[in-house]
Design a protein around this motif. Sequence first.
Motif, PDB file in Angstrom:
ATOM      1  N   ASN A 243       0.811  -1.225   0.000  1.00  0.00           N
ATOM      2  CA  ASN A 243       0.000   0.000   0.000  1.00  0.00           C
ATOM      3  C   ASN A 243       0.842   1.272   0.000  1.00  0.00           C
ATOM      4  O   ASN A 243       0.319   2.350  -0.329  1.00  0.00           O
ATOM      5  CB  ASN A 243      -0.918   0.015   1.226  1.00  0.00           C
TER       6      ASN A 243
ATOM      7  N   LEU B   4       1.116   3.902  -3.290  1.00  0.00           N
ATOM      8  CA  LEU B   4      -0.127   4.607  -3.605  1.00  0.00           C
ATOM      9  C   LEU B   4      -0.539   5.527  -2.460  1.00  0.00           C
ATOM     10  O   LEU B   4      -0.962   6.670  -2.692  1.00  0.00           O
ATOM     11  CB  LEU B   4      -1.238   3.606  -3.911  1.00  0.00           C
ATOM     12  N   GLN B   5      -0.422   5.072  -1.228  1.00  0.00           N
ATOM     13  CA  GLN B   5      -0.796   5.903  -0.086  1.00  0.00           C
ATOM     14  C   GLN B   5       0.057   7.160  -0.014  1.00  0.00           C
ATOM     15  O   GLN B   5      -0.456   8.268   0.197  1.00  0.00           O
ATOM     16  CB  GLN B   5      -0.664   5.109   1.209  1.00  0.00           C
TER      17      GLN B   5
ATOM     18  N   THR C 283      -0.763   9.568  -2.908  1.00  0.00           N
ATOM     19  CA  THR C 283      -2.111  10.124  -2.755  1.00  0.00           C
ATOM     20  C   THR C 283      -2.116  11.219  -1.697  1.00  0.00           C
ATOM     21  O   THR C 283      -2.714  12.282  -1.890  1.00  0.00           O
ATOM     22  CB  THR C 283      -3.110   9.013  -2.378  1.00  0.00           C
TER      23      THR C 283
ATOM     24  N   ARG D 204      -0.344  14.510  -2.999  1.00  0.00           N
ATOM     25  CA  ARG D 204      -0.780  14.847  -4.361  1.00  0.00           C
ATOM     26  C   ARG D 204      -0.393  16.272  -4.744  1.00  0.00           C
ATOM     27  O   ARG D 204       0.093  16.516  -5.855  1.00  0.00           O
ATOM     28  CB  ARG D 204      -2.292  14.664  -4.463  1.00  0.00           C
TER      29      ARG D 204
ATOM     30  N   HIS E 278       9.154  11.968  -7.499  1.00  0.00           N
ATOM     31  CA  HIS E 278       8.134  11.121  -6.893  1.00  0.00           C
ATOM     32  C   HIS E 278       8.757   9.981  -6.105  1.00  0.00           C
ATOM     33  O   HIS E 278       8.193   9.500  -5.123  1.00  0.00           O
ATOM     34  CB  HIS E 278       7.205  10.566  -7.973  1.00  0.00           C
TER      35      HIS E 278
ATOM     36  N   GLY F 254      -3.742   3.411  -9.852  1.00  0.00           N
ATOM     37  CA  GLY F 254      -4.269   3.770  -8.547  1.00  0.00           C
ATOM     38  C   GLY F 254      -4.364   5.265  -8.341  1.00  0.00           C
ATOM     39  O   GLY F 254      -5.284   5.758  -7.667  1.00  0.00           O
ATOM     40  N   LEU F 255      -3.430   6.025  -8.926  1.00  0.00           N
ATOM     41  CA  LEU F 255      -3.478   7.479  -8.809  1.00  0.00           C
ATOM     42  C   LEU F 255      -4.605   8.083  -9.639  1.00  0.00           C
ATOM     43  O   LEU F 255      -5.141   9.138  -9.291  1.00  0.00           O
ATOM     44  CB  LEU F 255      -2.127   8.081  -9.245  1.00  0.00           C
TER      45      LEU F 255
ATOM     46  N   GLN G 246      -9.915   5.966  -8.187  1.00  0.00           N
ATOM     47  CA  GLN G 246     -10.126   5.592  -6.803  1.00  0.00           C
ATOM     48  C   GLN G 246     -10.589   4.140  -6.661  1.00  0.00           C
ATOM     49  O   GLN G 246     -10.399   3.524  -5.609  1.00  0.00           O
ATOM     50  CB  GLN G 246     -11.145   6.521  -6.147  1.00  0.00           C
TER      51      GLN G 246
ATOM     52  N   GLY H  98      -7.890   1.663  -5.392  1.00  0.00           N
ATOM     53  CA  GLY H  98      -7.653   1.582  -3.957  1.00  0.00           C
ATOM     54  C   GLY H  98      -8.660   0.678  -3.267  1.00  0.00           C
ATOM     55  O   GLY H  98      -8.306  -0.102  -2.379  1.00  0.00           O
TER      56      GLY H  98
ATOM     57  N   LEU I 145      -3.903  14.491 -13.237  1.00  0.00           N
ATOM     58  CA  LEU I 145      -4.232  14.923 -11.885  1.00  0.00           C
ATOM     59  C   LEU I 145      -4.364  16.437 -11.790  1.00  0.00           C
ATOM     60  O   LEU I 145      -5.045  16.962 -10.908  1.00  0.00           O
ATOM     61  CB  LEU I 145      -3.165  14.430 -10.892  1.00  0.00           C
TER      62      LEU I 145
END
Length: 274
Positions: free
Chosen positions: A104, A107-108, A111, A114, A124, A186-187, A190, A193, A273
Amino acid sequence: MTEPTLISARPQLTDPRGFLLAAMADLPLSMAIGWALFRANLRARQRRSALGYLWLLAPAAAATVICTYLQSRRIVEIGSTQLPYAAHVLAGMLLWQIFVEALNAPLQQLTISRQMMTRSRVPHEAIIIGGVFEVLLNGAIRLAVLAAAAAWFGVDFAPTILLVPLGAAALILLGLAFGMIILPWGLLYQDVGRAIALGTTLWFFLTPVFYRAPAGGLTRINPVTPLLDSTRSWIGPGGASAAFLPVTAGAAACLVLAWLFYRLARPHVVARLG
Protein backbone atom coordinates in the motif's frame (compact mmCIF):
# COMPACT_ATOMS: atom_id res chain seq x y z
CA MET A 1 15.69 32.85 -10.18
CA THR A 2 15.08 29.14 -10.34
CA GLU A 3 15.87 27.33 -13.53
CA PRO A 4 12.72 26.85 -15.64
CA THR A 5 11.43 23.33 -16.23
CA LEU A 6 11.29 22.28 -19.86
CA ILE A 7 8.24 20.20 -20.75
CA SER A 8 8.52 18.38 -24.05
CA ALA A 9 6.12 16.17 -25.99
CA ARG A 10 9.07 14.12 -27.22
CA PRO A 11 8.74 10.44 -26.15
CA GLN A 12 11.24 9.63 -23.42
CA LEU A 13 12.28 6.32 -24.97
CA THR A 14 13.64 8.01 -28.08
CA ASP A 15 16.77 8.31 -25.91
CA PRO A 16 16.80 5.13 -23.76
CA ARG A 17 20.27 5.81 -22.36
CA GLY A 18 19.34 9.34 -21.31
CA PHE A 19 16.12 8.05 -19.75
CA LEU A 20 18.00 5.48 -17.65
CA LEU A 21 20.70 7.96 -16.64
CA ALA A 22 18.08 10.48 -15.51
CA ALA A 23 16.31 7.78 -13.52
CA MET A 24 19.53 6.75 -11.77
CA ALA A 25 20.52 10.37 -11.13
CA ASP A 26 17.27 10.98 -9.24
CA LEU A 27 17.88 8.16 -6.76
CA PRO A 28 20.56 9.79 -4.52
CA LEU A 29 18.51 13.00 -4.31
CA SER A 30 15.37 10.97 -3.62
CA MET A 31 17.04 9.15 -0.74
CA ALA A 32 17.98 12.40 1.02
CA ILE A 33 14.56 14.00 0.48
CA GLY A 34 12.78 10.77 1.39
CA TRP A 35 14.65 10.60 4.70
CA ALA A 36 13.65 14.20 5.50
CA LEU A 37 10.01 13.47 4.61
CA PHE A 38 10.07 10.34 6.75
CA ARG A 39 11.34 12.24 9.78
CA ALA A 40 8.74 14.97 9.33
CA ASN A 41 5.93 12.41 8.96
CA LEU A 42 7.18 10.52 12.00
CA ARG A 43 7.06 13.62 14.19
CA ALA A 44 3.58 14.49 12.91
CA ARG A 45 2.30 10.96 13.55
CA GLN A 46 3.61 10.98 17.11
CA ARG A 47 1.76 14.23 17.81
CA ARG A 48 -1.53 12.93 16.37
CA SER A 49 -1.64 9.47 18.00
CA ALA A 50 -1.93 8.75 21.71
CA LEU A 51 -1.35 4.99 21.43
CA GLY A 52 1.36 5.24 18.77
CA TYR A 53 2.93 1.94 17.79
CA LEU A 54 0.40 -0.14 19.70
CA TRP A 55 -1.80 0.13 16.61
CA LEU A 56 0.85 -1.84 14.68
CA LEU A 57 0.40 -4.78 17.03
CA ALA A 58 -3.30 -4.70 17.91
CA PRO A 59 -4.62 -6.54 14.79
CA ALA A 60 -2.04 -9.32 15.10
CA ALA A 61 -2.68 -9.71 18.84
CA ALA A 62 -6.46 -9.85 18.33
CA ALA A 63 -6.16 -12.42 15.53
CA THR A 64 -3.82 -14.55 17.63
CA VAL A 65 -6.25 -14.62 20.55
CA ILE A 66 -9.23 -15.48 18.34
CA CYS A 67 -7.44 -18.17 16.29
CA THR A 68 -5.92 -19.76 19.38
CA TYR A 69 -9.35 -19.91 21.02
CA LEU A 70 -10.95 -21.48 17.93
CA GLN A 71 -8.13 -24.02 17.68
CA SER A 72 -8.22 -24.90 21.38
CA ARG A 73 -11.98 -25.52 21.21
CA ARG A 74 -11.54 -27.63 18.06
CA ILE A 75 -13.93 -25.30 16.24
CA VAL A 76 -11.32 -25.10 13.48
CA GLU A 77 -8.92 -28.02 13.00
CA ILE A 78 -5.49 -26.72 12.03
CA GLY A 79 -3.19 -29.65 12.67
CA SER A 80 0.31 -29.54 14.07
CA THR A 81 2.58 -26.56 13.42
CA GLN A 82 6.33 -26.17 13.74
CA LEU A 83 5.96 -23.36 16.28
CA PRO A 84 3.47 -23.29 19.16
CA TYR A 85 0.18 -22.37 17.51
CA ALA A 86 -0.10 -18.95 19.14
CA ALA A 87 3.41 -18.08 17.95
CA HIS A 88 2.58 -19.50 14.51
CA VAL A 89 -0.42 -17.18 14.12
CA LEU A 90 1.32 -14.14 15.60
CA ALA A 91 4.33 -14.56 13.30
CA GLY A 92 2.07 -15.04 10.29
CA MET A 93 -0.01 -11.98 11.10
CA LEU A 94 2.96 -9.69 11.71
CA LEU A 95 4.72 -10.82 8.53
CA TRP A 96 1.50 -10.44 6.53
CA GLN A 97 1.10 -6.89 7.88
CA ILE A 98 4.65 -6.08 6.74
CA PHE A 99 3.82 -7.26 3.22
CA VAL A 100 0.49 -5.42 2.98
CA GLU A 101 1.96 -2.20 4.35
CA ALA A 102 4.70 -2.31 1.70
CA LEU A 103 2.11 -3.01 -1.03
CA ASN A 104 0.00 0.00 0.00
CA ALA A 105 2.93 2.38 0.63
CA PRO A 106 3.52 3.77 -2.92
CA LEU A 107 -0.13 4.61 -3.61
CA GLN A 108 -0.80 5.90 -0.09
CA GLN A 109 2.25 8.16 -0.05
CA LEU A 110 1.61 9.73 -3.45
CA THR A 111 -2.11 10.12 -2.76
CA ILE A 112 -1.36 11.98 0.49
CA SER A 113 1.29 14.10 -1.26
CA ARG A 114 -0.78 14.85 -4.36
CA GLN A 115 -0.24 18.61 -4.18
CA MET A 116 3.51 18.16 -3.76
CA MET A 117 3.81 15.87 -6.76
CA THR A 118 1.80 18.15 -9.06
CA ARG A 119 3.16 21.53 -7.92
CA SER A 120 6.82 20.92 -7.11
CA ARG A 121 9.89 19.38 -8.67
CA VAL A 122 10.40 16.87 -5.85
CA PRO A 123 11.04 13.45 -7.44
CA HIS A 124 8.13 11.12 -6.89
CA GLU A 125 10.64 8.49 -5.83
CA ALA A 126 11.49 10.63 -2.79
CA ILE A 127 7.88 10.53 -1.59
CA ILE A 128 7.74 6.76 -2.08
CA ILE A 129 11.10 6.24 -0.35
CA GLY A 130 9.83 8.26 2.62
CA GLY A 131 7.03 5.69 2.89
CA VAL A 132 9.49 2.82 2.54
CA PHE A 133 11.48 4.12 5.52
CA GLU A 134 8.25 4.07 7.53
CA VAL A 135 7.56 0.48 6.42
CA LEU A 136 11.08 -0.50 7.52
CA LEU A 137 10.66 1.12 10.92
CA ASN A 138 7.28 -0.50 11.50
CA GLY A 139 8.66 -3.83 10.32
CA ALA A 140 11.58 -3.62 12.74
CA ILE A 141 9.18 -2.93 15.63
CA ARG A 142 7.02 -5.89 14.63
CA LEU A 143 10.04 -8.22 14.42
CA ALA A 144 11.30 -7.11 17.84
CA VAL A 145 7.87 -7.82 19.36
CA LEU A 146 7.74 -11.15 17.54
CA ALA A 147 11.11 -12.21 18.97
CA ALA A 148 10.00 -11.30 22.50
CA ALA A 149 6.64 -13.06 22.09
CA ALA A 150 8.25 -16.20 20.62
CA ALA A 151 10.58 -16.40 23.62
CA TRP A 152 7.58 -16.01 25.94
CA PHE A 153 5.77 -18.83 24.11
CA GLY A 154 8.80 -21.07 24.69
CA VAL A 155 10.05 -21.29 21.10
CA ASP A 156 13.38 -23.09 20.78
CA PHE A 157 15.33 -20.53 18.74
CA ALA A 158 17.68 -21.74 16.02
CA PRO A 159 20.63 -19.87 14.44
CA THR A 160 18.40 -19.33 11.40
CA ILE A 161 16.53 -16.68 13.39
CA LEU A 162 19.22 -14.29 12.14
CA LEU A 163 17.70 -14.74 8.65
CA VAL A 164 14.25 -13.49 9.73
CA PRO A 165 15.06 -9.83 8.82
CA LEU A 166 16.11 -11.08 5.37
CA GLY A 167 12.73 -12.76 4.97
CA ALA A 168 10.93 -9.61 6.10
CA ALA A 169 12.97 -7.61 3.56
CA ALA A 170 11.90 -10.05 0.83
CA LEU A 171 8.24 -9.54 1.80
CA ILE A 172 8.73 -5.77 1.63
CA LEU A 173 10.37 -6.14 -1.78
CA LEU A 174 7.45 -8.21 -3.07
CA GLY A 175 4.91 -5.77 -1.64
CA LEU A 176 6.64 -2.79 -3.21
CA ALA A 177 6.79 -4.57 -6.57
CA PHE A 178 3.03 -5.12 -6.57
CA GLY A 179 2.46 -1.60 -5.24
CA MET A 180 4.51 -0.01 -8.01
CA ILE A 181 2.80 -2.10 -10.70
CA ILE A 182 -0.65 -0.76 -9.76
CA LEU A 183 0.53 2.75 -8.87
CA PRO A 184 -0.23 4.64 -12.14
CA TRP A 185 -3.80 3.32 -12.29
CA GLY A 186 -4.27 3.77 -8.55
CA LEU A 187 -3.48 7.48 -8.81
CA LEU A 188 -5.96 7.96 -11.63
CA TYR A 189 -8.86 5.84 -10.39
CA GLN A 190 -10.13 5.59 -6.80
CA ASP A 191 -11.63 2.21 -7.67
CA VAL A 192 -8.13 0.73 -7.63
CA GLY A 193 -7.65 1.58 -3.96
CA ARG A 194 -10.94 -0.09 -3.09
CA ALA A 195 -9.99 -3.11 -5.20
CA ILE A 196 -6.70 -3.38 -3.31
CA ALA A 197 -8.53 -3.46 0.03
CA LEU A 198 -10.86 -6.20 -1.23
CA GLY A 199 -8.07 -8.10 -2.96
CA THR A 200 -5.78 -8.19 0.07
CA THR A 201 -8.66 -9.46 2.22
CA LEU A 202 -9.22 -12.39 -0.14
CA TRP A 203 -5.46 -12.83 -0.55
CA PHE A 204 -5.12 -13.16 3.24
CA PHE A 205 -7.20 -16.35 3.27
CA LEU A 206 -5.08 -17.83 0.46
CA THR A 207 -1.91 -17.24 2.49
CA PRO A 208 -0.88 -19.65 5.28
CA VAL A 209 -1.08 -17.04 8.02
CA PHE A 210 -3.07 -19.01 10.59
CA TYR A 211 -2.80 -22.50 9.06
CA ARG A 212 -0.08 -24.72 7.62
CA ALA A 213 0.64 -24.38 3.91
CA PRO A 214 -0.97 -27.35 2.11
CA ALA A 215 0.95 -29.43 -0.40
CA GLY A 216 -1.00 -28.07 -3.37
CA GLY A 217 -3.76 -25.74 -4.45
CA LEU A 218 -3.90 -21.98 -4.88
CA THR A 219 -1.87 -21.42 -1.72
CA ARG A 220 1.20 -22.94 -3.36
CA ILE A 221 1.08 -20.59 -6.36
CA ASN A 222 0.69 -17.60 -4.06
CA PRO A 223 4.04 -15.71 -4.21
CA VAL A 224 3.68 -14.62 -0.58
CA THR A 225 3.54 -18.23 0.64
CA PRO A 226 7.24 -19.21 0.25
CA LEU A 227 8.44 -15.90 1.67
CA LEU A 228 6.14 -15.90 4.70
CA ASP A 229 6.49 -19.63 5.36
CA SER A 230 10.29 -19.54 5.11
CA THR A 231 10.62 -16.48 7.34
CA ARG A 232 8.38 -18.00 9.99
CA SER A 233 10.22 -21.33 9.85
CA TRP A 234 13.53 -19.57 10.47
CA ILE A 235 12.34 -18.60 13.95
CA GLY A 236 12.60 -22.26 14.96
CA PRO A 237 14.69 -25.11 13.53
CA GLY A 238 13.27 -24.84 10.02
CA GLY A 239 14.52 -24.28 6.49
CA ALA A 240 13.63 -22.09 3.54
CA SER A 241 11.24 -23.00 0.77
CA ALA A 242 12.87 -23.82 -2.56
CA ALA A 243 10.85 -21.00 -4.11
CA PHE A 244 12.19 -18.34 -1.73
CA LEU A 245 15.11 -17.17 -3.88
CA PRO A 246 13.27 -17.31 -7.25
CA VAL A 247 10.33 -15.32 -5.87
CA THR A 248 12.66 -12.76 -4.26
CA ALA A 249 14.68 -12.36 -7.46
CA GLY A 250 11.49 -12.05 -9.50
CA ALA A 251 10.16 -9.41 -7.10
CA ALA A 252 13.36 -7.37 -7.42
CA ALA A 253 13.19 -7.50 -11.24
CA CYS A 254 9.49 -6.58 -11.25
CA LEU A 255 10.14 -3.66 -8.89
CA VAL A 256 12.79 -2.18 -11.19
CA LEU A 257 10.62 -2.61 -14.29
CA ALA A 258 7.55 -1.19 -12.55
CA TRP A 259 9.58 1.82 -11.35
CA LEU A 260 10.83 2.54 -14.89
CA PHE A 261 7.31 2.14 -16.27
CA TYR A 262 6.02 4.61 -13.69
CA ARG A 263 8.65 7.14 -14.76
CA LEU A 264 7.35 6.80 -18.32
CA ALA A 265 3.75 7.18 -17.17
CA ARG A 266 4.46 9.98 -14.68
CA PRO A 267 4.03 13.00 -17.04
CA HIS A 268 0.67 11.66 -18.19
CA VAL A 269 -0.45 10.90 -14.64
CA VAL A 270 0.51 14.36 -13.41
CA ALA A 271 -1.24 15.98 -16.38
CA ARG A 272 -4.42 14.05 -15.57
CA LEU A 273 -4.23 14.92 -11.88
CA GLY A 274 -3.73 18.59 -12.70
